[in-house]
Motif scaffolding. Structure first.
Motif, PDB file in Angstrom:
ATOM      1  N   UNK A 467       0.943  -1.125   0.040  1.00 52.01           N
ATOM      2  CA  UNK A 467      -0.105  -0.138  -0.115  1.00 52.01           C
ATOM      3  C   UNK A 467       0.866   1.236   0.090  1.00 52.01           C
ATOM      4  N   UNK A 468       2.096   1.070   0.617  1.00 53.49           N
ATOM      5  CA  UNK A 468       2.813   2.288   0.747  1.00 53.49           C
ATOM      6  C   UNK A 468       4.213   2.399  -0.069  1.00 53.49           C
ATOM      7  N   UNK A 469       4.604   3.303  -0.555  1.00 57.54           N
ATOM      8  CA  UNK A 469       5.982   3.470  -1.168  1.00 57.54           C
ATOM      9  C   UNK A 469       6.932   3.812  -0.019  1.00 57.54           C
ATOM     10  N   UNK A 470       7.411   2.710   0.739  1.00 56.64           N
ATOM     11  CA  UNK A 470       8.306   2.887   1.697  1.00 56.64           C
ATOM     12  C   UNK A 470       9.547   3.523   1.556  1.00 56.64           C
ATOM     13  N   UNK A 471      10.151   3.323   0.370  1.00 59.10           N
ATOM     14  CA  UNK A 471      11.472   3.905   0.114  1.00 59.10           C
ATOM     15  C   UNK A 471      11.686   5.323   0.146  1.00 59.10           C
ATOM     16  N   UNK A 472      10.672   6.192  -0.188  1.00 61.67           N
ATOM     17  CA  UNK A 472      10.437   7.394  -0.389  1.00 61.67           C
ATOM     18  C   UNK A 472       9.690   8.090   0.679  1.00 61.67           C
ATOM     19  N   UNK A 473       9.463   7.379   2.000  1.00 59.72           N
ATOM     20  CA  UNK A 473       8.749   8.054   3.002  1.00 59.72           C
ATOM     21  C   UNK A 473       9.398   9.033   3.673  1.00 59.72           C
ATOM     22  N   UNK A 474       8.760   9.962   4.463  1.00 62.16           N
ATOM     23  CA  UNK A 474       9.518  10.906   5.145  1.00 62.16           C
ATOM     24  C   UNK A 474       9.518  10.558   6.594  1.00 62.16           C
ATOM     25  N   UNK A 475      10.354  11.235   7.269  1.00 64.73           N
ATOM     26  CA  UNK A 475      10.821  10.550   8.851  1.00 64.73           C
ATOM     27  C   UNK A 475       9.518  10.312   9.673  1.00 64.73           C
ATOM     28  N   UNK A 476       8.561  11.624   9.778  1.00 67.39           N
ATOM     29  CA  UNK A 476       7.398  11.551  10.585  1.00 67.39           C
ATOM     30  C   UNK A 476       6.474  10.469  10.239  1.00 67.39           C
ATOM     31  N   UNK A 477       6.319  10.093   8.833  1.00 71.28           N
ATOM     32  CA  UNK A 477       5.365   9.411   8.244  1.00 71.28           C
ATOM     33  C   UNK A 477       5.768   8.031   8.981  1.00 71.28           C
ATOM     34  N   UNK A 478       7.082   7.661   8.667  1.00 71.58           N
ATOM     35  CA  UNK A 478       7.662   6.292   8.783  1.00 71.58           C
ATOM     36  C   UNK A 478       7.340   6.021  10.167  1.00 71.58           C
ATOM     37  N   UNK A 479       7.864   7.072  11.148  1.00 71.73           N
ATOM     38  CA  UNK A 479       7.602   6.767  12.783  1.00 71.73           C
ATOM     39  C   UNK A 479       6.301   6.306  12.913  1.00 71.73           C
ATOM     40  N   UNK A 480       5.381   7.302  12.327  1.00 68.09           N
ATOM     41  CA  UNK A 480       3.957   6.936  12.591  1.00 68.09           C
ATOM     42  C   UNK A 480       3.425   5.752  12.145  1.00 68.09           C
ATOM     43  N   UNK A 481       3.955   5.090  11.111  1.00 68.48           N
ATOM     44  CA  UNK A 481       3.599   3.803  10.501  1.00 68.48           C
ATOM     45  C   UNK A 481       4.036   2.673  11.389  1.00 68.48           C
ATOM     46  N   UNK A 482       5.244   2.881  11.479  1.00 72.48           N
ATOM     47  CA  UNK A 482       5.918   1.884  12.315  1.00 72.48           C
ATOM     48  C   UNK A 482       5.281   1.611  14.031  1.00 72.48           C
ATOM     49  N   UNK A 483       5.010   2.837  14.458  1.00 74.33           N
ATOM     50  CA  UNK A 483       4.370   2.679  15.818  1.00 74.33           C
ATOM     51  C   UNK A 483       2.830   2.070  15.709  1.00 74.33           C
ATOM     52  N   UNK A 484       2.016   2.559  14.657  1.00 75.43           N
ATOM     53  CA  UNK A 484       0.899   1.899  14.380  1.00 75.43           C
ATOM     54  C   UNK A 484       0.858   0.388  14.043  1.00 75.43           C
ATOM     55  N   UNK A 485       1.873  -0.008  13.509  1.00 72.78           N
ATOM     56  CA  UNK A 485       1.874  -1.388  12.946  1.00 72.78           C
ATOM     57  C   UNK A 485       2.452  -2.095  14.459  1.00 72.78           C
ATOM     58  N   UNK A 486       3.386  -1.654  14.989  1.00 73.76           N
ATOM     59  CA  UNK A 486       3.669  -2.517  16.205  1.00 73.76           C
ATOM     60  C   UNK A 486       2.617  -2.397  17.447  1.00 73.76           C
ATOM     61  N   UNK A 487       1.918  -1.282  17.387  1.00 76.46           N
ATOM     62  CA  UNK A 487       0.927  -1.285  18.514  1.00 76.46           C
ATOM     63  C   UNK A 487      -0.222  -2.261  18.126  1.00 76.46           C
ATOM     64  N   UNK A 488      -0.536  -2.159  16.685  1.00 75.78           N
ATOM     65  CA  UNK A 488      -1.832  -3.279  16.429  1.00 75.78           C
ATOM     66  C   UNK A 488      -1.474  -4.627  16.845  1.00 75.78           C
TER      67      UNK A 488
END
Length: 506
Positions: A467-488
């Motif tokens: 769903x996401x173009x991970x390679x070109x993700x910005x820092x804030x977006x990356x941290x948000x995605x990773x935290x949501x992923x682990x919290x879920x």
């Protein structure tokens, strides 16, 4: 390049990092565990009752046990050398506050406290460090398998191409180590005493979920053309197949050879495999294929890394069985465990000496081949990681003795000294609501459904990458995605644990 080839290039041809950085990075997890325990004891000291809110317990566990690890392998990786020091200083500050504010009636001289601590008896039926080790290996792996696809994850932490040590290279070796610590032969399961063929049949039945997951992963990856690092295991092989076949082969070896001599089998396997690598063309075959030009024609060529590295992982498993047998020797006192920690530290030092010799005269560390150096490196770091958790547990036991009635989930219970009668009584001292607290512990929740947690992490990783173009993700977006992923993932395990659901039917 297509998105698939771009992502494959992003995780390929890497060289790893230093042994020191990996060691310091691993020390952060036990410090986070210590911090969580001290905060719970401080809460009890202030309010006179344990933290009973499930919502706040989950939030505390996630923010203290998981989130720092996520930051350490992304935006805080440039200062990873300082993070253990900062965390240790914070833990020291909490301990000093607990020590200064403990009740007046417990204020005895510090030397007397230390003497009483050394005489303390611990529950010999449960070693919490084993549980915590296995859970944290799972958590760290789950973080890394998604974070590696983002640019904020340092390339030096990812899996190396041929020679070198990356943090992710430790993953499958650490899983092998952790599985061996709790295998039936170590836990003295009742059916192990039955005929050997019956025990082997039970093992064949117990690994079918891993084989099923391996087949499922293979089919799903090929059907959606998901990006792959082919030189990791090969074209068709994967992590689940390695764990399954190593466990089956180890059960066969443990049925033939005495389990108390499993270390001898491990040494012979690792050394013989390294000799074959150095004296035949096997090494060139693994690295470059049968034609010397990286051919993948034929099943063996296509999966040469996954198939031939089984010898190295099997050696790690057999050595870890010996470690598990040694750990489960009855050490029911703090003094006994302190002696065990000292002996383990000496063993780690010897392993690092052997690692230096092996890398100098045999071969550098290579996860791709699972050579002798890789086996020694995995055992040294896993044993050191485990020792850190044992020390953490001992420090929490010491702190709990300062605050009567306090308790920490997934920590040793203090018990009464064994009686002189034939049947030793192990009545738990009234140190708090330890048993009732277990249901609000994230570590217990993940431990109850470890395979499901890892499977969910793999599915979520694939979903995010699609769903996401991970390679070109910005820092804030990356941290948000990773935290949501682990919290879920953690929330699902927490809910299952709260409802006492264990999805294990084999």
């Amino acid at each position: 390049m297509s998105q698939k080839h771009l992502k494959e290039a992003f995780i390929s041809n890497l060289n790893g990092t230093s042994l020191l950085e990996i060691s310091l990075g691993l020390s952060l997890a036990p410090l986070c565990l210590l911090c969580r325990g001290l905060l719970l004891i401080l809460y009890y000291l202030h309010y006179g009752k344990p933290l009973s809110s499930r919502k706040y317990s989950l939030l505390l566990d996630f923010l203290v046990l998981v989130s720092p690890l996520l930051f350490s392998c992304t935006v805080l990786s440039p200062i990873v050398y300082f993070m253990p020091t900062i965390t240790a200083a914070f833990c020291a500050a909490i301990f000093c506050q607990i020590y200064s504010q403990r009740k007046h009636e417990t204020r005895v001289p510090f030397r007397q406290i230390v003497r009483d601590f050394q005489k303390t008896y611990l529950d010999p039926e449960y070693i919490p460090a084993i549980t915590v080790f296995r859970v944290y290996v799972n958590v760290l792996t789950s973080i890394s398998i998604l974070a590696v696809d983002f640019p904020q994850y340092p390339r030096r932490y990812a899996k190396v191409e041929t020679y070198g040590t990356g943090i992710m290279d430790l993953g499958v070796g650490a899983f092998t180590f952790g599985n061996a610590l709790v295998c039936p032969e170590v836990r003295q399961k009742s059916y192990v005493t039955q005929p050997k063929f019956f025990s082997l049949a039970r093992q064949f039945f117990s690994v079918w979920p891993l084989i099923f997951l391996g087949v499922g992963r293979l089919l799903s990856v090929k059907s959606i053309e998901y990006h792959e690092h082919t030189s990791e295991y090969g074209v068709h092989w994967n992590f689940f197949f390695t764990l399954a076949f190593v466990r089956l082969a180890a059960s066969l070896l443990l049925a033939v050879f005495p389990k108390n001599n499993s270390w001898i089998v491990a040494i012979n396997l690792a050394v013989l495999y390294q000799l074959i690598l150095n004296t035949t063309s096997l090494k060139m075959f693994i690295l470059h294929g049968s034609n010397g030009r990286d051919t993948r024609v034929g099943f063996l060529n296509a999966n040469r890394e996954g198939l031939l590295s089984l010898f190295g992982y099997l050696a790690i498993y057999m050595a870890s069985v010996q470690v598990g047998l040694w750990l489960l020797k009855c050490r029911n006192s703090v003094k006994g465990w302190i002696e065990a920690v000292c002996f383990s530290l000496l063993a780690v030092l010897v392993l690092f000496v052997f690692l230096h010799v092996s890398q100098t005269y045999a071969d550098p560390v290579s996860r791709r081949m699972a050579n002798l150096s890789y086996c020694i490196w995995v055992l040294a770091h896993c044993l050191m990681f485990f020792i850190c958790f044992v020390v953490t547990d001992l420090m929490l036991v010491f702190t709990k003795l300062l605050v009567k009635g306090s308790s920490v989930p997934c920590c040793w219970n203090v018990v009464k000294p064994p009686s002189t009668s034939k049947e030793r009584e192990r009545e738990a001292l009234p140190i708090g609501r330890e048993g009732k607290l277990s249901h609000i512990c994230l570590i217990s929740a993940i431990n109850k459904n470890q395979l499901l947690f890892f499977l969910l992490a793999n599915v979520m990783t694939g979903t995010v990458n699609i769903l996401i173009d991970t390679i070109h993700s910005k820092t804030a977006f990356t941290l948000c995605i990773l935290h949501l992923y682990m919290f879920f993932n953690c929330l699902i395990m927490y809910i299952l644990h709260a409802k006492n659901i264990v999805l294990k039917f084999w």
